[in-house]
Design a protein around this motif. Structure first.
Motif, mmCIF file in Angstrom:
data_model
loop_
_atom_site.group_PDB
_atom_site.id
_atom_site.type_symbol
_atom_site.label_atom_id
_atom_site.label_comp_id
_atom_site.label_asym_id
_atom_site.label_seq_id
_atom_site.Cartn_x
_atom_site.Cartn_y
_atom_site.Cartn_z
ATOM 1 N N SER A 14 0.866 -1.142 -0.088
ATOM 2 C CA SER A 14 -0.022 0.089 0.007
ATOM 3 C C SER A 14 0.885 1.038 0.061
ATOM 4 O O SER A 14 1.935 1.290 0.459
ATOM 5 C CB SER A 14 -0.809 0.056 0.954
ATOM 6 O OG SER A 14 -1.854 1.156 1.296
ATOM 7 N N PHE A 15 0.344 2.271 -0.493
ATOM 8 C CA PHE A 15 1.150 3.690 -0.797
ATOM 9 C C PHE A 15 0.702 4.100 0.685
ATOM 10 O O PHE A 15 1.551 5.293 0.849
ATOM 11 C CB PHE A 15 0.467 4.358 -1.886
ATOM 12 C CG PHE A 15 1.055 5.873 -2.067
ATOM 13 C CD1 PHE A 15 2.116 6.129 -2.360
ATOM 14 C CD2 PHE A 15 0.226 6.634 -1.799
ATOM 15 C CE1 PHE A 15 2.813 7.522 -2.544
ATOM 16 C CE2 PHE A 15 0.468 7.934 -1.888
ATOM 17 C CZ PHE A 15 1.909 8.448 -2.135
ATOM 18 N N ARG A 18 3.527 5.110 2.973
ATOM 19 C CA ARG A 18 4.665 5.986 2.220
ATOM 20 C C ARG A 18 4.007 7.270 2.102
ATOM 21 O O ARG A 18 5.035 8.045 2.384
ATOM 22 C CB ARG A 18 4.883 5.470 0.927
ATOM 23 C CG ARG A 18 5.241 3.652 1.012
ATOM 24 C CD ARG A 18 5.736 3.611 -0.547
ATOM 25 N NE ARG A 18 5.694 1.999 -0.647
ATOM 26 C CZ ARG A 18 6.789 1.294 -0.088
ATOM 27 N NH1 ARG A 18 7.866 2.050 0.382
ATOM 28 N NH2 ARG A 18 6.983 -0.058 -0.381
ATOM 29 N N HIS A 19 2.835 7.671 2.245
ATOM 30 C CA HIS A 19 2.458 8.884 2.152
ATOM 31 C C HIS A 19 2.479 9.760 3.666
ATOM 32 O O HIS A 19 2.737 10.685 3.785
ATOM 33 C CB HIS A 19 1.130 9.352 1.486
ATOM 34 C CG HIS A 19 0.716 10.810 1.489
ATOM 35 N ND1 HIS A 19 1.043 11.558 0.719
ATOM 36 C CD2 HIS A 19 -0.340 11.222 2.272
ATOM 37 C CE1 HIS A 19 0.353 12.644 0.922
ATOM 38 N NE2 HIS A 19 -0.418 12.456 1.838
ATOM 39 N N PRO A 67 -2.076 -0.054 -5.129
ATOM 40 C CA PRO A 67 -0.476 0.176 -5.085
ATOM 41 C C PRO A 67 0.026 1.000 -6.285
ATOM 42 O O PRO A 67 -0.341 1.254 -7.200
ATOM 43 C CB PRO A 67 0.063 -1.157 -4.953
ATOM 44 C CG PRO A 67 -1.136 -2.149 -4.968
ATOM 45 C CD PRO A 67 -2.288 -1.660 -5.372
ATOM 46 N N GLU A 68 1.301 1.469 -6.013
ATOM 47 C CA GLU A 68 1.512 2.667 -6.936
ATOM 48 C C GLU A 68 1.953 2.091 -8.481
ATOM 49 O O GLU A 68 1.423 2.576 -9.401
ATOM 50 C CB GLU A 68 3.163 2.824 -6.438
ATOM 51 C CG GLU A 68 3.259 3.829 -5.118
ATOM 52 C CD GLU A 68 4.589 4.081 -4.577
ATOM 53 O OE1 GLU A 68 5.373 4.905 -5.332
ATOM 54 O OE2 GLU A 68 4.934 3.597 -3.585
ATOM 55 N N ALA A 523 4.541 12.973 -4.265
ATOM 56 C CA ALA A 523 5.284 11.529 -4.441
ATOM 57 C C ALA A 523 5.794 11.240 -5.949
ATOM 58 O O ALA A 523 5.104 11.843 -6.804
ATOM 59 C CB ALA A 523 4.181 10.460 -3.892
ATOM 60 N N SER A 525 5.707 8.814 -7.795
ATOM 61 C CA SER A 525 4.677 7.999 -8.745
ATOM 62 C C SER A 525 3.704 8.982 -9.161
ATOM 63 O O SER A 525 3.055 8.860 -10.197
ATOM 64 C CB SER A 525 3.957 6.927 -7.914
ATOM 65 O OG SER A 525 5.124 5.869 -7.885
ATOM 66 N N MET A 777 -4.265 6.042 -5.287
ATOM 67 C CA MET A 777 -3.457 5.336 -4.277
ATOM 68 C C MET A 777 -3.758 5.362 -2.760
ATOM 69 O O MET A 777 -3.428 4.356 -2.190
ATOM 70 C CB MET A 777 -1.963 5.677 -4.619
ATOM 71 C CG MET A 777 -1.337 5.593 -5.928
ATOM 72 S SD MET A 777 0.429 5.758 -6.024
ATOM 73 C CE MET A 777 0.496 7.435 -5.769
#
Length: 965
Positions: A14-15, A18-19, A67-68, A523, A525, A777
């Motif tokens: 999962s993104f 990450r965020h 996902p990315e 991000a 991506s 995402m």
């Protein structure tokens, strides 16, 4: 060993984590500091129960986060539905080559695209120099005295120019003439802007301007015209000036390397677009418009202006000059609401000129013009009538076979301009090759029996002549400054760009804790699709059949934003928050007029509102009535109710920011909406603080009728040093039919809709994939978590800093929304240390300052966002606590009130390492106030900028050549 399920393994792709910066464990620690058991409990304590969203956020097919790589794949499939053709449409938009060194080191470089507006000049010297280059480029090419740091696009630049000359001119007329060969989209934006302020726009044949005798305050001309004509307006300009009118020229920058600049033949304002200087088409944006004018009008010019000053040590420094964000001073008396620019795109365009230099630009222009002349000669041989006998890069061809020619061209992968049923337009550009000319010969030769099979290209080229009036050939020099003449080797260019970036602080280095501005993760991506050719190489007026994927992506993003805001419809045309405000108020105005209530013109605005709110209301012809705020910073509902009753018959709307400008969820928001609706008004909820609402509360559900959203804040489009931005509006179902059209290019949502507010139907379309990727995402779950974490982070910082700096406005239990205001006024009164001193001292710690003096003078407004880790927030908190300890030393007399680390900040390496140190505090205290800075240290390139000197000695171009001798 416990077996991990496939579902669990997939979830770890999962993104979301990450965020969102703080981990689950870190969030628990932050919640413990606040005394709440869970994030949900904290949100319940902060968000009023009557607006709190009870159900999960529904996002249709995007409810579950992707996902990315899956999101990129899904978006790539949409992009594949677009058809990239060779565009020869022109009409203000051209193919260009972005030099690889600029593409990689600016457009795709977070050091440039994650930077904030350069309000803190000491840590913005790199981008300020780049913008100064842009201003110099524009003044040189246009022949004008001064240029601002960019406009949103050519259409809005022309509209701003119209109001500028009405403001500074002496004519009493309200008539404004526009030549009939001005870009159609520019004319429409001008008409939209003119109507509410009582300006009468009339069109006139370009050829007849010299004979214009009717009174007017100004005329807008295109140079060269949309159909290609290069007209000599010198005598006409002289006659118009004699009659008291002023002249605006919309000019093509590349053409100005060959043609006499408008400044040389008397124009008062020159506007245009810098897109063809290395910026992709991008389906219409973002691109940097420009506005240049006479030096005497500089204090009336809209937008930002970069100037030169000195720092505390007497060294040259750059800064934003004057107070060009006039809406913050003049508010409801402002004539412009422009508070942003297109900095990233202006930087690209300026560096394109640096890369090519004057000779390189002229070489490109001559090649384009030569190809155009060769094409014109060949079309003549084929029996076609080229209507315009003068031209730079555009031909208008008369033909009864226009529809057939378009069809043939499409079969060959070429888009031509659809002028009308009997004419075809062809515009050439930097990317045009011999093969393209041969292809055009093939297209136009079909059905012409007399055409030779193999035209002699070189023979035609040898006889081709320049096709603009000899009297208009440029004789004045341009881009003579060393900056435009020394970086032509890529190695040197690379180092120049790196050197500029190293002078700045952007999100790639450090947290930027700006209240009201939401500097969150952009991000990688999310950014990648912007450069895909299927998005970047599409002309904004390409046929619908070629833009299926683009429009499908835009439609999905509109649906996403509707779901997130509770509104029924969204328009993505406004290309900045200011334009969103303006469009939203025009929609309200159109709604009242449709009901026979066009007299409703009163706009209530709380005293705490952002300055663009009253400026926007003024621009649509509304009368602003200011309502009071109470001692807690909330809208005073009793005062609002009284004024709504007083103006009931004429009440148009209220403009309110939620959460409030003061960073608090006001309990009375629903009551406020009910008061306005009971008097027939509409509720405009400014979406600047939407990062505190997504998934938690929806403005369209708790009473809002219109909101603008800042996609460059909540939805991850990066600020780019002060642009690009996107400011779409969401509206209730009753207002949906009034959303903006662009009739001049065939884009009509509804016949009742307002006119265009930007030059392209979907505004800055090429950066919309950023927000699409972010939402896809994150999904409903992730977006809600992001909002809750942003609120948690703000409260964590506020709670930890409260013992050192009073938090000005809070709600229940001392809680705030997604940002907090630190009140430094008691500290200033006691010690003489101001919020500016704290802001500059933070630079020595490697931090960008919070928002200074907004919305309350003498304060700092902090917004950490959900993207910053707990470690980074703690580093900031430690810096602020260390600064407070220094303030205490001043208060106790351990530091001199005028000679202390705060008053001396920021400290440059040159100052700290100088042979002589005259301060009463140590070098170590100046440069390394905390031990961690010894391992990683950002050195501000200049000392504190002298604002007063800069305004008194205004200089807004590159340094004199003597500085380099």
């Amino acid at each position: 060993m416990t077996r991990t399920s496939l579902t669990q393994l997939e979830a770890r792709d999962s993104f979301i984590p990450r965020h969102i910066g703080p981990s689950t464990a870190e969030q628990a620690a932050m919640l413990a500091t606040l005394g709440y058991p869970s994030r949900a409990a904290l949100i319940d304590a902060i968000v009023p129960a009557n607006i709190r969203k009870k159900s999960k956020l529904e996002l249709g097919q995007f409810f579950d986060p992707l996902p990315e790589q899956a999101a990129l794949g899904k978006l790539k499939a949409l992009a594949a539905k677009n058809k990239v053709m060779k565009s020869m449409i022109g009409q203000g938009y051209f193919n260009s080559h972005t030099p690889g060194v600029i593409l990689r080191n600016i457009f795709e470089n977070p050091a440039w695209y994650t930077a904030y507006t350069p309000y803190q000049p000491e840590i913005s010297q790199g981008r300020l120099e780049a913008i100064l280059n842009f201003q110099q480029m524009i003044t040189d090419l246009t022949g004008m005295g001064i240029a601002n740091s960019s406009m949103l696009d050519e259409g809005t630049a022309a509209a701003e120019a119209m109001t500028l000359i009405q403001r500074v001119g002496k004519s009493a007329s309200n008539v404004f003439y526009v030549a009939d060969d001005v870009l159609p989209q520019t004319l429409e934006v001008v008409q939209t802007r003119a109507q509410p302020i009582g300006v009468e726009v009339r069109t006139i044949a370009a050829a007849d301007i010299g004979g214009l005798s009717e009174p007017c305050f100004g005329v807008l001309i295109q140079y060269p015209g949309v159909n290609g004509d290069v007209r000599d307006y010198r005598a006409a300009v002289e006659k118009l000036h004699a009659a008291g009118a002023m002249v605006i020229a919309a000019a093509d920058l590349l053409a100005l390397t060959l043609l006499a600049p408008p400044g040389d033949w008397g124009c008062d304002v020159v506007v245009g677009n810098s897109q063809r200087f290395g910026v992709p088409l991008g389906f219409g944006g973002p691109h940097a418009g420009y506005l240049a004018t006479r030096d005497e009008f500089k204090r009336s010019m809209a937008g930002r202006l970069v100037g030169v000053t000195i720092d505390a040590q007497g060294n040259k420094a750059y800064r934003l000059a004057l107070q060009t964000r006039e809406q913050h001073i003049r508010r409801e008396k402002a004539t412009s609401n422009i508070c942003t620019a297109q900095v990233l795109l202006a930087v690209m365009a300026s560096m394109y000129a640096v890369y090519h230099g004057p000779e390189g630009l002229q070489r490109i222009a001559r090649r384009v013009h030569r190809f155009t002349a060769i094409l014109a000669a060949k079309l003549g041989q084929l029996g076609y009538d080229v209507v315009n006998k003068t031209y730079f890069d555009t031909l208008t061809v008369k033909s009864a076979r226009a529809a057939e020619l378009h069809a043939i061209a499409t079969e060959h992968g070429v888009n031509l301009r659809k002028v009308d049923a009997g004419h075809v337009g062809i515009s050439l550009d930097e990317t045009t090759t011999r093969e393209d000319i041969a292809l055009l010969w093939t297209i136009f030769a079909q059905g012409v029996s007399s055409s030779p099979a193999s035209p002699d290209f070189d023979a035609i080229e040898a006889s081709a002549q320049d096709a603009y009036p000899a009297a208009l050939a440029r004789t004045s020099t341009y881009l003579t400054h060393p900056t435009f003449n020394r970086y032509h080797a890529e190695h040197e260019m690379l180092r120049y760009l790196r050197g500029l970036a190293d002078k700045d602080l952007a999100l790639d280095r450090t947290m930027i804790p700006l209240g009201s501005c939401t500097m969150k993760l952009n991000a990688t991506s999310e950014m990648i699709p912007v450069t895909w050719p299927e998005f970047s190489n599409i002309h904004p007026f390409a046929p619908d059949a070629q833009t299926v994927g683009y429009r499908e992506m835009i439609g999905q993003l509109e649906d996403m934003l509707c779901a997130l805001t509770g509104y029924a419809a969204v328009s993505l045309q406004p290309n900045a928050g200011s334009q969103g405000e303006y469009a939203g108020l025009l929609v309200i105005k159109a709604y009242h007029e449709s009901r026979g209530e066009g007299h409703r013109n009163i706009c209530l605005i709380p005293s705490s509102a952002h300055g663009t709110n009253p400026a926007s209301a003024n621009m649509v012809g509304m009368k602003v009535v200011v309502t009071a705020c109470d001692d807690s910073g909330n809208v005073d509902l009793a005062d609002l109710r009284a004024k709504a009753e007083q103006h009931s018959a004429n009440l148009a709307c209220v403009m309110v920011t939620y959460p409030s400008t003061h960073g608090v969820f006001e309990e009375g928001i629903q009551e406020l909406c009910e008061i306005i609706h009971s008097h027939g008004g509409q509720v405009y909820i400014d979406g600047a603080n939407m990062n505190a609402l997504v998934g938690v509360a929806a403005p369209g559900s708790f009473g809002g009728d219109v909101s603008h959203l800042n996609l460059h804040k909540t939805f991850c489009i990066p600020h780019g040093g002060g642009g690009p931005g996107v400011g779409p509006i969401g509206v209730g179902a009753h207002l949906a039919r009034f959303l903006p059209n662009q009739r001049s290019t065939g884009y009509t949502r509804d016949e009742a809709g307002i006119g265009a507010v930007s030059a392209a139907p979907y505004g800055s379309a090429s950066i919309l994939p950023i927000s699409w990727m972010y939402i896809a995402m994150m999904g409903g779950e992730g977006l809600t978590a992001a909002t809750e974490t942003a609120i948690l982070a703000a409260n964590y910082i506020a709670r930890r800093l409260a013992p050192h700096y009073p938090v000005l406005y809070t709600g229940h239990d001392g809680l705030v929304a997604h940002e907090c205001i630190l009140d430094l006024r008691p500290i200033t009164d006691a010690t003489g240390i101001s919020n500016e001193d704290v802001a500059k001292r933070l630079m020595d710690f490697g931090f960008h300052a919070p928002t200074m003096s907004f919305p309350v003078p003498g304060t700092l407004m902090i917004e950490p966002t959900e993207s910053e880790s707990k470690a980074e927030m703690d580093r900031f908190i430690d810096a602020m606590i260390a600064i407070h300890a220094e303030i205490v030393k001043v208060e106790r007399g351990e530091y001199d009130r005028m000679d202390n680390p705060l008053k001396g900040a920021p400290h440059t390496a040159e100052v700290v390492t100088a042979d002589v140190w005259e301060h009463k505090y140590s070098r170590e205290a100046a440069a390394f106030p905390v031990a961690s800075l010894r391992k990683q240290k950002y050195w501000p390139p200049v000392g504190r900028a002298d604002n007063v000197y800069g305004d008194r000695n205004l200089f807004c171009g590159c340094a004199p050549i003597s500085d380099y001798e």
